[in-house]
Design an enzyme around this catalytic site. Structure first.
Site, PDB file in Angstrom:
ATOM      1  N   GLN A  16     -13.083   7.739   9.777  1.00  0.00           N
ATOM      2  CA  GLN A  16     -12.775   6.497  10.466  1.00  0.00           C
ATOM      3  C   GLN A  16     -13.794   6.173  11.549  1.00  0.00           C
ATOM      4  O   GLN A  16     -13.995   5.006  11.901  1.00  0.00           O
ATOM      5  CB  GLN A  16     -11.371   6.566  11.071  1.00  0.00           C
ATOM      6  CG  GLN A  16     -10.904   5.281  11.726  1.00  0.00           C
ATOM      7  CD  GLN A  16     -10.918   4.096  10.780  1.00  0.00           C
ATOM      8  OE1 GLN A  16     -10.244   4.117   9.751  1.00  0.00           O
ATOM      9  NE2 GLN A  16     -11.685   3.068  11.089  1.00  0.00           N
ATOM     10  N   LYS A  53       2.396  11.808  17.831  1.00  0.00           N
ATOM     11  CA  LYS A  53       0.951  11.761  18.064  1.00  0.00           C
ATOM     12  C   LYS A  53       0.670  11.048  19.391  1.00  0.00           C
ATOM     13  O   LYS A  53       1.340  10.084  19.746  1.00  0.00           O
ATOM     14  CB  LYS A  53       0.241  11.061  16.915  1.00  0.00           C
ATOM     15  CG  LYS A  53       0.262  11.861  15.608  1.00  0.00           C
ATOM     16  CD  LYS A  53      -0.601  11.223  14.536  1.00  0.00           C
ATOM     17  CE  LYS A  53      -0.628  12.069  13.279  1.00  0.00           C
ATOM     18  NZ  LYS A  53      -1.510  11.486  12.228  1.00  0.00           N
ATOM     19  N   LYS A  64       0.845  -1.195   0.000  1.00  0.00           N
ATOM     20  CA  LYS A  64       0.000   0.000   0.000  1.00  0.00           C
ATOM     21  C   LYS A  64       0.877   1.240   0.000  1.00  0.00           C
ATOM     22  O   LYS A  64       1.813   1.350   0.778  1.00  0.00           O
ATOM     23  CB  LYS A  64      -0.939   0.016   1.209  1.00  0.00           C
ATOM     24  CG  LYS A  64      -1.961   1.165   1.174  1.00  0.00           C
ATOM     25  CD  LYS A  64      -2.964   1.064   2.304  1.00  0.00           C
ATOM     26  CE  LYS A  64      -2.353   1.426   3.636  1.00  0.00           C
ATOM     27  NZ  LYS A  64      -3.353   1.453   4.725  1.00  0.00           N
ATOM     28  N   ASP A  73      -0.488   7.465  14.433  1.00  0.00           N
ATOM     29  CA  ASP A  73       0.158   6.677  13.382  1.00  0.00           C
ATOM     30  C   ASP A  73       1.439   7.336  12.899  1.00  0.00           C
ATOM     31  O   ASP A  73       1.941   7.024  11.827  1.00  0.00           O
ATOM     32  CB  ASP A  73      -0.799   6.445  12.210  1.00  0.00           C
ATOM     33  CG  ASP A  73      -1.263   7.743  11.558  1.00  0.00           C
ATOM     34  OD1 ASP A  73      -0.927   8.835  12.080  1.00  0.00           O
ATOM     35  OD2 ASP A  73      -1.970   7.670  10.542  1.00  0.00           O
TER      36      ASP A  73
END
Length: 326
Positions: A143, A227, A71, A223
């Protein structure tokens, strides 16, 4: 041979959560048993564009099936304002591991949302109270929708509290699910008091300081390095389960306190794969707050792509093209 082009609608149509959750659980198991290859996620930082690219390759052998893919995904925070594009885009290349032929090119954005929701559902199934019926979500972006769809597959959720600084986003979420759940907007504290909590924000300063006595938390937002959604004291008091040690300590929810030495390996209970295969227990009667630190693994993308491709082929969905003119 042909390559199948699958857009976001194709990915959505061919991904049912009940089956996807099983595939993601099988991927965690394969990884734990050493039946997968997953090089570290690599980053290309582009501060001049306020964004980055991430490369995520993997191969896994789940026993009844094996699959490979990569990906290519991004986070560009100015996309919506400057280009009328989503912050996160992505392309998934799904390949035949026997001969490397590209079986499909598919929308990686829809795939990411689906498999991230499914990963939270796997963790919830193993770590939340068996009779959990309320779900709090902090962050009402895209999400949030798949968090509810997936988690309600493994628990009988009837009450939902959604918290976000943007009232319009909260209302859109409420309107979407009002006919299926008792759903309302609320504060972060109200959301954190639910049986299950999913945090899906990009913040770098903790916004959740307390939770219910037996709340299971899916920390999905972190991610990238820096964070951090959950307060250090909350993490230190919780049973912490991670998806991958290298990724989580670099870019997951634990990365900031881990880098500062506030949290160490002794504070991490284990990886979700260890629980899936039965090497470690999930929730026990002695557990209070549990946390699943999810960074998102390439094996999840490959497992999800496998489900999408198999069903798209069965349903004659997508657009075929001859990639190599063979």
């Amino acid at each position: 041979m042909h390559t199948l082009l699958l857009d976001s609608d194709d990915v959505d149509h061919n991904t049912q959560f009940a089956e996807l959750i099983v595939a993601i659980e099988e991927a965690f198991a394969a990884y734990e048993r050493g039946h997968a290859q997953m090089p570290a996620k690599s980053y290309i930082d582009l501060p001049q564009y306020n964004g980055d690219f991430r490369s995520m390759p993997a191969y896994l052998d789940a026993g009844d099936w094996d699959a490979a893919g990569i990906k290519w995904v991004n986070v560009h925070t100015d996309n919506n304002a400057e280009y009328d594009l989503p912050t996160v885009l992505g392309t998934m290349i799904y390949s035949d591991p026997r001969n490397a032929y590209p079986l499909a090119l598919m929308d990686g954005r829809e795939l990411t949302m689906k498999r991230t929701g499914a990963a939270a559902a796997v963790a919830t199934d193993h770590l939340a109270l068996s009779d959990a019926s309320s779900l709090g979500i902090v962050g009402a972006g895209v999400q949030a929708y798949t968090q509810l769809e997936a988690i309600s597959t493994v628990r009988d959720i009837d009450t939902v509290v959604i918290s976000d600084l943007d009232d319009e986003r909260v209302q859109r979420f409420v309107d979407t699910f009002a006919d299926r759940f008792d759903v309302r907007g609320g504060s972060v504290a109200e959301a954190a008091g639910c049986d299950v909590l999913s945090t899906v924000t990009p913040v770098e300063s903790p916004i959740v300081s307390e939770a219910g006595a037996h709340t299971h938390i899916n920390a999905m937002g972190a991610d990238a390095a820096g964070k951090h959604e959950l307060a250090d004291d909350l993490l230190l008091d919780a049973k912490i389960v991670i998806d991958d040690h290298e990724q989580c300590t670099h870019s997951g929810e634990v990365n900031v306190p881990y880098s500062a030495g506030v949290l160490t390996d002794d504070d991490i209970y284990g990886e979700i794969g260890e629980i899936v295969v039965g090497e470690k227990e999930g929730r026990t009667d002695a557990d209070g707050v549990t946390v699943f630190d999810s960074t998102g693994l390439a094996i999840q993308d490959v497992a999800a792509a496998h489900v999408v491709y198999e069903h798209a082929t069965e349903n004659d969905n997508g657009t075929q093209f001859d990639f190599f003119n063979l």
